[in-house]
Design a protein around this motif. Structure first.
Motif, short mmCIF file in Angstrom:
data_model
loop_
_atom_site.label_atom_id
_atom_site.label_comp_id
_atom_site.label_asym_id
_atom_site.label_seq_id
_atom_site.Cartn_x
_atom_site.Cartn_y
_atom_site.Cartn_z
N LEU A 101 0.83 -1.19 0.00
CA LEU A 101 0.00 0.00 0.00
C LEU A 101 0.88 1.26 0.00
O LEU A 101 2.00 1.23 0.50
CB LEU A 101 -0.89 0.01 1.24
CG LEU A 101 -1.87 -1.16 1.37
CD1 LEU A 101 -2.46 -1.17 2.77
CD2 LEU A 101 -2.96 -1.08 0.32
N ASP A 105 -0.85 6.47 3.52
CA ASP A 105 -2.23 6.38 3.05
C ASP A 105 -3.06 5.75 4.18
O ASP A 105 -2.86 4.59 4.51
CB ASP A 105 -2.29 5.52 1.79
CG ASP A 105 -3.64 5.59 1.11
OD1 ASP A 105 -4.46 6.43 1.52
OD2 ASP A 105 -3.88 4.81 0.17
N HIS A 107 -5.52 3.75 6.51
CA HIS A 107 -6.35 2.55 6.38
C HIS A 107 -6.76 2.13 7.78
O HIS A 107 -6.24 1.16 8.34
CB HIS A 107 -5.59 1.42 5.68
CG HIS A 107 -5.21 1.72 4.27
ND1 HIS A 107 -6.07 1.49 3.21
CD2 HIS A 107 -4.09 2.22 3.73
CE1 HIS A 107 -5.48 1.85 2.08
NE2 HIS A 107 -4.28 2.29 2.37
N ASP A 140 -8.83 -6.12 -1.11
CA ASP A 140 -9.90 -5.15 -1.27
C ASP A 140 -9.35 -3.72 -1.29
O ASP A 140 -9.74 -2.90 -2.14
CB ASP A 140 -10.90 -5.31 -0.13
CG ASP A 140 -12.18 -4.55 -0.38
OD1 ASP A 140 -12.81 -4.74 -1.44
OD2 ASP A 140 -12.56 -3.73 0.47
N GLU A 141 -8.42 -3.42 -0.38
CA GLU A 141 -7.83 -2.07 -0.33
C GLU A 141 -7.02 -1.76 -1.59
O GLU A 141 -6.91 -0.60 -1.99
CB GLU A 141 -6.95 -1.94 0.91
CG GLU A 141 -7.68 -2.01 2.24
CD GLU A 141 -8.53 -0.80 2.52
OE1 GLU A 141 -8.27 0.27 1.92
OE2 GLU A 141 -9.46 -0.89 3.34
N LEU A 142 -6.46 -2.80 -2.21
CA LEU A 142 -5.69 -2.60 -3.44
C LEU A 142 -6.57 -2.51 -4.68
O LEU A 142 -6.07 -2.28 -5.78
CB LEU A 142 -4.69 -3.76 -3.60
CG LEU A 142 -3.51 -3.78 -2.62
CD1 LEU A 142 -2.76 -5.11 -2.73
CD2 LEU A 142 -2.56 -2.62 -2.89
N GLY A 143 -7.87 -2.71 -4.50
CA GLY A 143 -8.79 -2.63 -5.63
C GLY A 143 -9.07 -3.95 -6.31
O GLY A 143 -9.63 -3.97 -7.41
N PHE A 144 -8.70 -5.06 -5.66
CA PHE A 144 -8.90 -6.39 -6.25
C PHE A 144 -9.73 -7.27 -5.33
O PHE A 144 -9.51 -8.48 -5.23
CB PHE A 144 -7.55 -7.05 -6.54
CG PHE A 144 -6.64 -6.24 -7.42
CD1 PHE A 144 -6.96 -6.03 -8.75
CD2 PHE A 144 -5.49 -5.68 -6.91
CE1 PHE A 144 -6.13 -5.27 -9.57
CE2 PHE A 144 -4.65 -4.92 -7.72
CZ PHE A 144 -4.97 -4.71 -9.05
N GLY A 145 -10.69 -6.67 -4.63
CA GLY A 145 -11.49 -7.41 -3.67
C GLY A 145 -12.31 -8.51 -4.31
O GLY A 145 -12.76 -8.40 -5.46
N ASP A 147 -15.69 -11.00 -4.37
CA ASP A 147 -17.11 -10.97 -4.02
C ASP A 147 -17.52 -12.40 -3.66
O ASP A 147 -17.78 -13.22 -4.54
CB ASP A 147 -17.93 -10.45 -5.20
CG ASP A 147 -19.42 -10.38 -4.89
OD1 ASP A 147 -19.82 -10.78 -3.78
OD2 ASP A 147 -20.19 -9.95 -5.76
N ASN A 217 -2.83 -10.48 -9.64
CA ASN A 217 -3.19 -9.06 -9.67
C ASN A 217 -2.16 -8.12 -9.03
O ASN A 217 -2.17 -6.92 -9.31
CB ASN A 217 -4.53 -8.85 -8.97
CG ASN A 217 -5.67 -9.56 -9.66
OD1 ASN A 217 -5.63 -9.77 -10.88
ND2 ASN A 217 -6.68 -9.95 -8.91
#
Length: 251
Positions: A101, A105, A107, A140-145, A147, A217
């Protein structure tokens, strides 16, 4: 510039003859570095060990400067954690994930989760579940969460046993049956609200799941390899959870 916060020590590195660069995961300022003067002294070294929770004041002339830390102890976990291979490798694994990360930033959710995780890192059964859930949060925080709540094919929430490697979405047993050999296993304990615990096989499936998405990812696009600490953590878990003394073999 000045602020006060609390943080969990991720690591240190030498700076000059007597000082260190301290790396913290802070509650409000994210992963943040700063210099501690005299950090290599006999008095300061035990305080600055990974896993300890400390109160810090950070000062710098400009916000973009490295700055200086003034530190005071809150909870000293390091001595307890160093007695457990799972805890040592687990903490190194977590620190490696946090370094993915951007520095500074915020979190807050990750900080609170890390705070809880450290309380249980020396218990292999709890550590297995908590670390894999932390990995899901990092993705999820990296944008690859992922579902994992509803089936990608039907929209239902029942009998979710697979995850699509293409989309990162859950798939039900019936919908995924024709492609079962191409799908990743979704361990039952990761289903929302399941209340289940993980046995050794489920733990292996869970880390295989998160490891796949980290590799595709995160690691491969950045030219990185899977961290040695993560491999060490998994090896320590296998050793502990498959030992004869662990009669339930549960994580």
């Amino acid at each position: 510039m000045e602020w006060r916060d609390e943080g969990i020590v991720l690591g240190t590195r030498r700076h000059g003859e007597t000082s260190v660069i301290l790396e913290l995961m802070t509650r409000a300022h994210g992963r943040h570095l700063g210099m501690v003067r005299g950090g290599r002294s006999r008095r300061m070294q035990p305080l600055l060990q990974p896993g300890n929770r400390i109160d810090v004041i950070w000062r710098a002339r400009l916000d973009e400067h490295l700055g200086l830390y003034q530190v005071e102890p809150l909870e000293l976990h390091a001595a307890r954690l160093f007695d457990s291979a799972c805890a040592v490798y687990g903490l190194q694994t977590i620190a490696g994930h946090l370094r993915l990360l951007p520095e500074r930033d915020p979190h807050a959710n990750l900080y609170e989760t890390l705070n809880l995780l450290i309380e249980h890192l020396d218990d292999p059964a709890s550590a297995a579940e908590l670390v894999v859930r932390f990995e899901l949060l990092i993705l999820d925080e990296l944008g690859f969460g992922l579902d994992l709540a509803r089936c990608a094919a039907t929209g239902g929430s029942d009998d979710l046993v697979y995850v699509s490697p293409k989309t990162g979405r859950a798939v039900s047993r019936t919908a995924g049956a024709p492609w079962a050999d191409r799908l990743l296993a979704l361990p039952a304990f990761l289903r929302r609200g399941s209340g289940l615990r993980a046995d050794l096989a489920a733990m292996e499936d869970a880390f295989r799941l998160t490891g796949f998405f980290f590799a595709r990812n995160v690691y491969e696009p950045r030219g990185l390899e899977e961290p040695e600490a993560r491999l060490g953590f998994l090896a320590a878990l296998r050793k502990q959870l498959s030992s004869p003394g662990n009669g339930e073999n549960a994580a």
